[in-house]
Structures are given as C-alpha cells and as structure tokens.
Design a protein around this motif. Structure first.
Motif, PDB file in Angstrom:
ATOM      1  N   MET A   1       0.846  -1.207   0.000  1.00  0.00           N
ATOM      2  CA  MET A   1       0.000   0.000   0.000  1.00  0.00           C
ATOM      3  C   MET A   1       0.878   1.252   0.000  1.00  0.00           C
ATOM      4  N   VAL A   2       0.628   2.143  -0.958  1.00  0.00           N
ATOM      5  CA  VAL A   2       1.381   3.398  -1.009  1.00  0.00           C
ATOM      6  C   VAL A   2       0.665   4.420  -0.129  1.00  0.00           C
ATOM      7  N   LYS A   3       1.443   5.149   0.685  1.00  0.00           N
ATOM      8  CA  LYS A   3       0.829   6.128   1.600  1.00  0.00           C
ATOM      9  C   LYS A   3       1.081   7.547   1.088  1.00  0.00           C
ATOM     10  N   ILE A   4      -0.008   8.269   0.866  1.00  0.00           N
ATOM     11  CA  ILE A   4       0.108   9.650   0.369  1.00  0.00           C
ATOM     12  C   ILE A   4      -0.420  10.624   1.421  1.00  0.00           C
ATOM     13  N   ALA A   5       0.397  11.644   1.722  1.00  0.00           N
ATOM     14  CA  ALA A   5      -0.063  12.731   2.602  1.00  0.00           C
ATOM     15  C   ALA A   5      -0.673  13.807   1.713  1.00  0.00           C
ATOM     16  N   VAL A   6      -1.890  14.214   2.050  1.00  0.00           N
ATOM     17  CA  VAL A   6      -2.595  15.211   1.240  1.00  0.00           C
ATOM     18  C   VAL A   6      -2.731  16.499   2.058  1.00  0.00           C
ATOM     19  N   ILE A   7      -2.221  17.613   1.498  1.00  0.00           N
ATOM     20  CA  ILE A   7      -2.316  18.901   2.208  1.00  0.00           C
ATOM     21  C   ILE A   7      -3.000  19.902   1.268  1.00  0.00           C
ATOM     22  N   PRO A   8      -4.307  20.092   1.419  1.00  0.00           N
ATOM     23  CA  PRO A   8      -5.016  20.998   0.495  1.00  0.00           C
ATOM     24  C   PRO A   8      -4.578  22.459   0.640  1.00  0.00           C
ATOM     25  N   GLY A   9      -4.329  22.921   1.895  1.00  0.00           N
ATOM     26  CA  GLY A   9      -3.833  24.287   2.104  1.00  0.00           C
ATOM     27  C   GLY A   9      -4.931  25.322   2.161  1.00  0.00           C
ATOM     28  N   ASP A  10      -4.740  26.419   1.429  1.00  0.00           N
ATOM     29  CA  ASP A  10      -5.642  27.578   1.502  1.00  0.00           C
ATOM     30  C   ASP A  10      -6.351  27.836   0.169  1.00  0.00           C
ATOM     31  N   GLY A  11      -7.372  28.694   0.241  1.00  0.00           N
ATOM     32  CA  GLY A  11      -8.013  29.240  -0.961  1.00  0.00           C
ATOM     33  C   GLY A  11      -8.398  28.160  -1.951  1.00  0.00           C
ATOM     34  N   ILE A  12      -8.041  28.383  -3.214  1.00  0.00           N
ATOM     35  CA  ILE A  12      -8.439  27.403  -4.240  1.00  0.00           C
ATOM     36  C   ILE A  12      -7.704  26.076  -4.070  1.00  0.00           C
ATOM     37  N   GLY A  13      -6.650  26.070  -3.244  1.00  0.00           N
ATOM     38  CA  GLY A  13      -5.955  24.795  -2.979  1.00  0.00           C
ATOM     39  C   GLY A  13      -6.951  23.738  -2.534  1.00  0.00           C
ATOM     40  N   LYS A  14      -7.862  24.139  -1.630  1.00  0.00           N
ATOM     41  CA  LYS A  14      -8.855  23.187  -1.100  1.00  0.00           C
ATOM     42  C   LYS A  14      -9.824  22.755  -2.201  1.00  0.00           C
ATOM     43  N   GLU A  15     -10.198  23.722  -3.044  1.00  0.00           N
ATOM     44  CA  GLU A  15     -11.213  23.433  -4.078  1.00  0.00           C
ATOM     45  C   GLU A  15     -10.658  22.489  -5.158  1.00  0.00           C
ATOM     46  N   VAL A  16      -9.428  22.759  -5.581  1.00  0.00           N
ATOM     47  CA  VAL A  16      -8.870  21.915  -6.647  1.00  0.00           C
ATOM     48  C   VAL A  16      -8.447  20.555  -6.113  1.00  0.00           C
ATOM     49  N   MET A  17      -8.095  20.513  -4.814  1.00  0.00           N
ATOM     50  CA  MET A  17      -7.710  19.217  -4.228  1.00  0.00           C
ATOM     51  C   MET A  17      -8.897  18.256  -4.192  1.00  0.00           C
ATOM     52  N   THR A  18     -10.096  18.793  -3.921  1.00  0.00           N
ATOM     53  CA  THR A  18     -11.299  17.947  -3.909  1.00  0.00           C
ATOM     54  C   THR A  18     -11.413  17.204  -5.245  1.00  0.00           C
ATOM     55  N   GLU A  19     -11.119  17.906  -6.327  1.00  0.00           N
ATOM     56  CA  GLU A  19     -11.242  17.292  -7.664  1.00  0.00           C
ATOM     57  C   GLU A  19     -10.142  16.257  -7.907  1.00  0.00           C
ATOM     58  N   ALA A  20      -8.925  16.556  -7.439  1.00  0.00           N
ATOM     59  CA  ALA A  20      -7.832  15.587  -7.627  1.00  0.00           C
ATOM     60  C   ALA A  20      -8.144  14.301  -6.865  1.00  0.00           C
ATOM     61  N   LEU A  21      -8.717  14.448  -5.661  1.00  0.00           N
ATOM     62  CA  LEU A  21      -9.034  13.242  -4.878  1.00  0.00           C
ATOM     63  C   LEU A  21     -10.179  12.460  -5.522  1.00  0.00           C
ATOM     64  N   LYS A  22     -11.072  13.205  -6.180  1.00  0.00           N
ATOM     65  CA  LYS A  22     -12.166  12.555  -6.908  1.00  0.00           C
ATOM     66  C   LYS A  22     -11.585  11.695  -8.048  1.00  0.00           C
ATOM     67  N   VAL A  23     -10.628  12.272  -8.756  1.00  0.00           N
ATOM     68  CA  VAL A  23      -9.991  11.542  -9.862  1.00  0.00           C
ATOM     69  C   VAL A  23      -9.283  10.294  -9.320  1.00  0.00           C
ATOM     70  N   LEU A  24      -8.590  10.454  -8.198  1.00  0.00           N
ATOM     71  CA  LEU A  24      -7.875   9.312  -7.616  1.00  0.00           C
ATOM     72  C   LEU A  24      -8.866   8.207  -7.230  1.00  0.00           C
ATOM     73  N   GLU A  25     -10.000   8.626  -6.669  1.00  0.00           N
ATOM     74  CA  GLU A  25     -11.020   7.652  -6.257  1.00  0.00           C
ATOM     75  C   GLU A  25     -11.557   6.892  -7.480  1.00  0.00           C
ATOM     76  N   TYR A  26     -11.807   7.616  -8.552  1.00  0.00           N
ATOM     77  CA  TYR A  26     -12.279   6.989  -9.792  1.00  0.00           C
ATOM     78  C   TYR A  26     -11.276   5.959 -10.304  1.00  0.00           C
ATOM     79  N   LEU A  27     -10.011   6.375 -10.288  1.00  0.00           N
ATOM     80  CA  LEU A  27      -8.954   5.487 -10.777  1.00  0.00           C
ATOM     81  C   LEU A  27      -8.901   4.213  -9.945  1.00  0.00           C
ATOM     82  N   GLN A  28      -8.963   4.395  -8.629  1.00  0.00           N
ATOM     83  CA  GLN A  28      -8.825   3.246  -7.736  1.00  0.00           C
ATOM     84  C   GLN A  28     -10.018   2.313  -7.824  1.00  0.00           C
ATOM     85  N   ARG A  29     -11.189   2.908  -8.034  1.00  0.00           N
ATOM     86  CA  ARG A  29     -12.399   2.102  -8.153  1.00  0.00           C
ATOM     87  C   ARG A  29     -12.296   1.183  -9.374  1.00  0.00           C
TER      88      ARG A  29
END
Ligand code: NAI
Ligand code: MG
Length: 360
Positions: A1-29
């Motif tokens: 299992m690969v372990k990734i630390a996710v740090i969304p940060g501030d401002g649009i960082g949080k908004e764009v991170m939501t989408e990246a995690l969505k993509v990761l979830e799709y890939l993993q599914r």
C-alpha cells in the motif's frame, strides 16, 4: 500500500484538491492494483490562526513516513506570505532535499495560447529548488535609520548545481532530447552565475555526447520564450530564474490553471511533493471556478513517481481529451464550467478512455 499525505492548504488549494481526490477515487475504483491510502492534513493559514504556526513541530517527522505528498497551495491575507512560504513550503522542499523542481510546459489541443505563432510547445523546466537566490542568509540592520540596509545572499554549492544539471541531463537522455538550455546571468552576477555556468558546462560535457548545451542570459531567454518557445526542450535554471520562467511557461501555454509541478528528491530518501505551479488565488477563492487541471496533473506526476506511469498517462490523456473536446472549460481558458464540473468531466473521460481502449 502506497501512503500519500494530502495537504489541500488555503483558498483554491482546497477546491482543486477535492477534484484531484475525486480523480484518484475513480482510478482506484476502476483499477484494484492501484493501492493508495491517503491521509489529509489540515496544515494551512486556518491552522496558523488557531495554533500560531503553519504546521505542528513534528510535521516533517510525520510526513517522512509517507511515500509522497500531494499539496494544493497556501497563501491567505491573515498571514504574511513570507511566513506561509518560510514556515511551510521551504522547510519541506529543503529538509526533504527536493532539489529538483520539475515543471512541464506543453501546449494542449483545445487551449488557446496567447502567442500567435501556433507552433507546438513541449519543454520541461528543471528548477533548482533548495538553494540559490531563495536562501535565508542575510540580514536587515539599522532599521529606521538613514544607514538602514538589507543583504540577501545567493547560495550556490557545487553539489547543488551539479545535481540539478545531472537531473536535467538524465531526463534529456531518457526522453531522447538533444539540447539543454541553461538560464544564466554571468555577465552581471559574476560570482554565483559564473560558478553556475562552469559546473553546468562540466556536467553536460560528462553526459551523453549527443547532448548540446546553450547558455542564454535570462533577460534574453524570457524574450525567446515568447518569440520562439518551440525551440526549447529541457531548460535548467536556478531557483529564482526557474520560478519566473515556469510562470511564464504556464502563461504561454494557456495559464496557471493548467500547470503542474513536482518537487522531487530523486534518490527517494525523502518523500517528494507534487503541487500546481499556481498559488491560492484569493481573487477567485470560494467561487468554485478555479481550474483543477494543474492539481489533477500534479496527481498524475505523483502516480508516475510512485511507479505507476500507466496511471499517470491515463490521467494526462483524460485531461487532454476533455480539453480537446472543449465542451467543458473553466473561465481561465474561456469557458463557464465550475471546478467540480471540470473534475467530473475528467473522471468521465478516464472511464471513456478505458472503454475506447477495450473496444479497439
Ligand atoms: P496565484 O497563482 O494564486 O494567482 C495568480 C493569478 O492566476 C490570479 O489571477 C488567479 O486567479 C489565477 N489562477 C491561479 N490559479 C488558477 C486556477 N487554478 N484557475 C484559474 N485561475 C487561476 O498567485 P498570486 O496571486 O501571486 O498569489 C496568491 C497567493 O498564493 C499569495 O499568498 C502567494 O504567496 C501564494 N502562492 C503560493 C504558492 C504555493 O502554495 N506554492 C505559489 C504561488 C503563490
Ligand atoms: Mg512561483
């Protein structure tokens, strides 16, 4: 299992991170061999306001146990920018020896470049990421007196210059590139930049014999980036020059919303960190209109780094497919889609691509 630390940060960082995690979830599914576990850390300006520091004292020890870090962006009016940068980004880059800042600059079908020559742009920038002009050596003395002065030292070490140039040369030989362009200013910055030139020349000479080196003064180079960007393949630059060149690189292929970056420790002794070139964009934060592509592409670079170049290619192809189709575009590239609509379209394209590939 690969372990990734996710740090969304501030401002649009949080908004764009939501989408990246969505993509990761799709890939993993869709791909059970992609075993990735993510942990989200709330380190940001909000955290600073609550705790008086950007991240906990043992943050680097915590992060060190992860295989990679996916980072959004930081920057918030409540905290001075030099605090967010020097208490957060710099310690991670420097302590984890992420001395390569890798920034691809590629024209994409469906995205208009502000340049009109219409030629394909496909280069990568290797920016030195741990020393150079971004050092905290110096001082500010005699405040509020006529003799007040500030000194900011540039630190160039032989090892530092050699390692970034070696990284650029290895990339060039791996991907069949024939030319390295070095950004310099040794006519005016006669100690540090002459040193940079000398060691760059030595390292390129030791690399593949077919590799040629051109050294170009930074002021001319920025003009050439606009006039003939298609001529550059691999650009190697000091910390400051590379920082400026990569924002310019983003702009000539369609904007900051599209540009990913990787802060890499090539030896894999420490985790590497993947983040968009852009910052927290306070002017559009909270509106849900930021382009998530730079963040999703940074996730793709992370996947390549952890040994899954197939997943990296799949994500990049999905991004390219959405842009080429052109039905979903965020405001920065001339459309009206929201951040989440762009994320959804890329997830959909991931699935479509796979079906297409199976159908063939
Ligand atoms: P910025 O990159 O946040 O924004 C520059 C311009 O590009 C703004 O007009 C913004 O709306 C636009 N933009 C950026 N990303 C976009 C996206 N994904 N989609 C659509 N438009 C986008 O740079 P700026 O304004 O100089 O800095 C804002 C804050 O970010 C500051 O606090 C700065 O210190 C911080 N910053 C943080 C970085 C990091 O976390 N690595 C890098 C650069 C800046
Ligand atoms: Mg920058």
């Amino acid at each position: 299992m690969v372990k990734i630390a996710v740090i969304p940060g501030d401002g649009i960082g949080k908004e764009v991170m939501t989408e990246a995690l969505k993509v990761l979830e799709y890939l993993q599914r869709d791909d059970s061999s992609l075993q990735i576990d993510t942990t989200i850390f709330p380190w940001s300006s909000d955290y600073y306001v609550q705790h008086g520091r950007m991240m906990p004292k043992d943050a680097l020890t915590i992060l060190k146990s992860y295989d990679a870090i996916l980072f959004g962006a930081i920057g918030d009016a409540r905290v001075p920018d030099d605090v967010t940068v020097w208490e957060f980004i710099m310690p991670i880059r420097k302590q984890f020896q992420q001395y390569v800042n890798f920034r691809p600059v590629k024209s994409l079908k469906g995205v208009a470049s502000p340049l009109t020559n219409g030629k394909d742009i496909d280069m990568v920038i290797f920016r030195e990421n741990t020393e150079g002009e971004y050092s905290n050596s110096g001082g500010h003395i005699y405040q509020h007196q006529p003799q007040e002065m500030a000194i900011q030292n540039t630190i160039m070490t032989r090892l530092g210059v050699e390692k970034i140039v070696q990284a650029a040369c290895s990339y060039a030989s791996q991907y069949g590139k024939s030319k390295i362009t070095s950004a310099t200013k040794s006519n005016a910055i006669i100690h540090a930049m002459k040193f940079w030139d000398e060691h760059t020349k030595n390292i390129v000479a030791q690399a593949t014999p077919t590799l040629t080196l051109e050294s170009i003064y930074i002021d001319a180079l920025v003009a050439y980036f606009v006039e003939r960007p298609q001529d550059f393949q691999v650009v190697v630059a000091s910390n400051l020059f590379g920082d400026i060149l990569s924002d310019l690189g983003s702009a000539i292929v369609g904007g900051l919303g599209l540009s990913p970056s990787a802060n890499v420790n090539p030896e894999k002794e420490f985790p590497s960190m993947f983040e968009p070139v852009h910052g927290s964009a306070p002017d559009i934060a909270g509106k849900g209109i930021a382009n998530p592509i730079a963040q999703i592409w940074s996730l793709a670079l992370l996947l390549g780094h952890i040994g899954r170049p197939d997943a990296e290619k799949r994500v990049v192809r999905a991004i390219e497919a959405v842009l080429q189709e052109g039905a979903v575009k965020t405001a920065d590239i001339g459309g009206q889609a929201t951040t989440s609509q762009m994320g959804d379209a890329i997830c959909q394209a991931l699935v479509n691509k796979k079906h297409t590939a199976r159908g063939v």
